[in-house]
Design an enzyme around this catalytic site. Structure first.
Site, PDB file in Angstrom:
ATOM      1  N   ASP A 194      28.482  34.431  42.648  1.00 45.97           N
ATOM      2  CA  ASP A 194      29.374  35.387  42.884  1.00 45.97           C
ATOM      3  C   ASP A 194      28.685  36.877  41.976  1.00 45.97           C
ATOM      4  O   ASP A 194      28.171  36.811  40.941  1.00 45.97           O
ATOM      5  CB  ASP A 194      30.718  35.392  42.118  1.00 45.97           C
ATOM      6  CG  ASP A 194      31.247  34.120  42.328  1.00 45.97           C
ATOM      7  OD1 ASP A 194      30.819  33.190  43.182  1.00 45.97           O
ATOM      8  OD2 ASP A 194      32.565  33.638  41.837  1.00 45.97           O
TER       9      ASP A 194
ATOM     10  N   TRP B 230      23.739  25.266  40.317  1.00 46.70           N
ATOM     11  CA  TRP B 230      24.812  25.923  39.383  1.00 46.70           C
ATOM     12  C   TRP B 230      24.822  24.937  38.053  1.00 46.70           C
ATOM     13  O   TRP B 230      24.401  23.941  38.051  1.00 46.70           O
ATOM     14  CB  TRP B 230      26.087  25.600  40.194  1.00 46.70           C
ATOM     15  CG  TRP B 230      27.084  26.430  39.230  1.00 46.70           C
ATOM     16  CD1 TRP B 230      27.663  27.722  39.610  1.00 46.70           C
ATOM     17  CD2 TRP B 230      28.108  25.882  38.458  1.00 46.70           C
ATOM     18  NE1 TRP B 230      28.666  27.936  38.586  1.00 46.70           N
ATOM     19  CE2 TRP B 230      28.713  26.804  37.997  1.00 46.70           C
ATOM     20  CE3 TRP B 230      28.119  24.721  37.734  1.00 46.70           C
ATOM     21  CZ2 TRP B 230      29.971  26.666  36.925  1.00 46.70           C
ATOM     22  CZ3 TRP B 230      29.080  24.288  36.702  1.00 46.70           C
ATOM     23  CH2 TRP B 230      30.033  25.593  36.482  1.00 46.70           C
TER      24      TRP B 230
HETATM   25  C1  FRU Z   1      33.654  31.489  43.176  1.00 42.09           C
HETATM   26  C2  FRU Z   1      33.544  30.805  41.488  1.00 42.09           C
HETATM   27  C3  FRU Z   1      34.620  31.403  40.918  1.00 42.09           C
HETATM   28  C4  FRU Z   1      34.058  31.047  39.483  1.00 42.09           C
HETATM   29  C5  FRU Z   1      32.623  31.023  39.628  1.00 42.09           C
HETATM   30  C6  FRU Z   1      32.101  29.981  38.582  1.00 42.09           C
HETATM   31  O1  FRU Z   1      32.489  31.184  43.715  1.00 42.09           O
HETATM   32  O2  FRU Z   1      34.101  29.222  41.790  1.00 42.09           O
HETATM   33  O3  FRU Z   1      35.928  31.189  41.126  1.00 42.09           O
HETATM   34  O4  FRU Z   1      34.393  32.166  38.461  1.00 42.09           O
HETATM   35  O5  FRU Z   1      32.394  30.804  40.899  1.00 42.09           O
HETATM   36  O6  FRU Z   1      30.371  30.019  39.008  1.00 42.09           O
END
Ligand code: FRU
Length: 473
Positions: free
Chosen positions: A47, A71
């Site tokens: 994000d 991630w």
């Molecule tokens: C959206 C999300 C958010 C969270 C972030 C974690 O893509 O899931 O809700 O803060 O990514 O990386």
């Protein structure tokens, strides 16, 4: 004085990270690296966060995991720009401590740039995590320190552990924040709070929530005025696909309504619509500067392959778009500043049926055609890799973006006044703006060795195309 209680961050950890990034960059395979889109220097990006304007520069942060192209424990990466087109990498703004630094936003208060983000803490009891809201401060827009009084917003009113992605703004004498969450029976919702000092918050209301058909969790909300209406933009998880709609893993869209700062009531007028119809668009965030509302989105999606991950990085941002509200719909157009990226004319003129035209990796292509007839363009790598087809059939009235193997997205298009397509291609992406931006598709596509366009329409088309300069390191 207000913000005197700052945690002095571990300077050494930050230095080590910068060295790591610096060393790692040379091992990145450049084949899919964008020329004019923001991407992580190494590692993983999701994000956009903290999209803001501070001391003469735009700032954009992003969910960042430097150590792998998947991630992982979340940092905030950071870029800045004088014009939303030329970007520069800055040192990582936030590193995780006991809390991972999940998504959030930024505001200026006097001389400070303040970040508000979700501290995501892994626990050993079900549901194995907890989310609360944190602050960090900077007075130079580069070095950030976390507030020692964190968390400033410890719990959702119903105790939900899903309580994240604060979007903060100022109105009158108050700060307001909305936060994504869910009901105890798993319906997505957005909560509204107010504060006078950013450190103690009063819960005001549930701004909006799903009645059951709008997903189990609303992530990354944003709330702003646009052309006299209020827009609740958010990223709902768990909406069931219906025909052409909601085909991505998760959705990103908006509700139009009116809002009253006395009653805090958001009265919905137009129900949820997707904001972009491509394959790879999520968690969009906006900022307003000089009366213009700008949007940037994660140009990717959860649970999809990222062919660039073997190259040492994954994920990027869309180009910046400017928003307007026209006839109950958001229009997204590339910002005017995109014109400065035009380097040389690639081609201007007619492309006949079945004719092929070749381009470099970064190109803007404007297409004029008779849209009373079918249009079909095939785009592919000059040296192989992905293919994608863009189609229009006036009898069906839909624009189609087809990545092959039935991997299509399509939507009705009623041109507002200009019957043209404007296409931005980069080394691993396609953004198609129909007309003045009434329908937009953002999809990742991975051609090899620049682009080739083949006019498969049963008509000649007019093309005006420009190679684009590099504006991202
Ligand atoms: C959206 C999300 C958010 C969270 C972030 C974690 O893509 O899931 O809700 O803060 O990514 O990386």
């Amino acid at each position: 004085a207000v913000y005197s209680k700052l945690i002095h961050e571990d300077v050494k950890a930050k230095e080590e990270l910068e060295n790591y990034v610096e060393n790692k960059i040379s091992s990145i395979n450049p084949r899919f690296r964008p020329h004019y889109h923001v991407a992580p220097p190494v590692g993983w990006m999701n994000d956009p966060n903290g999209f803001s304007y501070y001391k003469g520069e735009y700032h954009l942060f992003y969910q960042f995991y430097p150590y792998d192209s998947i991630w992982g424990p979340m940092h905030w990466g950071h870029v800045s720009s004088p014009d939303l087109v030329h970007w520069k990498q800055l040192p990582t703004a936030l590193l995780p401590n006991e809390e991972q630094c999940f998504s959030g936003s930024a505001v200026q208060d006097e001389d400070m740039l303040i970040l508000m983000y979700t501290g995501h803490i892994v626990t050993d009891k079900e549901p194995y995590y907890n989310e609360t809201q944190y602050l960090a401060f900077s007075n130079d827009g580069i070095n950030f320190q976390k507030y020692s009084g964190n968390p400033v917003l410890p719990a959702a009113p119903n105790g939900s552990p899903d309580f994240r992605d604060p979007k903060v703004w100022k109105h009158g004498d108050h700060w307001y924040v909305i936060i994504g969450s869910k009901t105890t029976d798993n319906r997505g919702r957005v909560l509204l709070y107010r504060s006078t000092d950013m450190r103690s918050w009063e819960f005001l209301t549930v701004l909006a929530e799903s009645q059951g058909d709008m997903g189990y969790m609303w992530e990354c909300p944003d709330f702003f005025e646009l052309d006299g209406k209020f827009i609740l933009l958010m990223s709902p998880q768990g909406i069931v696909p219906q025909g052409d709609r909601y085909k991505n893993t998760y959705q990103n869209g908006y509700i139009i309504g009116s809002f009253d700062y006395e009653t805090f009531e958001f009265i919905q007028e137009v129900s949820f619509q997707e904001i972009d119809f491509g394959h790879d668009f999520y968690a969009a965030q906006t900022t307003e500067v000089n009366g213009k509302r700008y949007l940037i989105s994660w140009f990717s999606m959860w649970e999809v392959p990222h062919p660039e991950d073997v190259d040492g990085w994954a994920g990027m941002m869309t180009i910046t778009r400017e928003l307007r509200l026209v006839d109950g719909k958001i229009i997204m157009k590339p910002i005017d500043e995109m014109l400065v990226l035009r380097e040389n004319v690639a081609i201007v003129g007619k492309v006949e049926e079945n004719e092929e035209v070749e381009f470099e990796q970064a190109v803007e292509i404007n297409i004029g055609a008779n849209f009373n007839k079918k249009v079909e363009l095939q785009l592919e790598g000059r040296e192989g890799g992905d293919k994608v087809w863009l189609r229009w059939d006036p009898e069906v009235g839909k624009v189609v973006v087809d990545r092959g193997s039935e991997d299509t997205r399509q939507v009705e298009w009623q041109a507002n006044n200009s019957h043209t397509w404007r296409i931005f291609l980069d080394s691993s992406s396609l953004e198609l703006f129909c007309g003045i931006g009434e329908v937009v598709f953002s999809s990742r596509v991975y051609p090899l060795g620049g682009w080739k366009l083949i006019n498969l329409s049963i008509q000649d088309i007019e093309i005006e195309a420009y190679h684009l300069k590099k504006s991202f390191p």
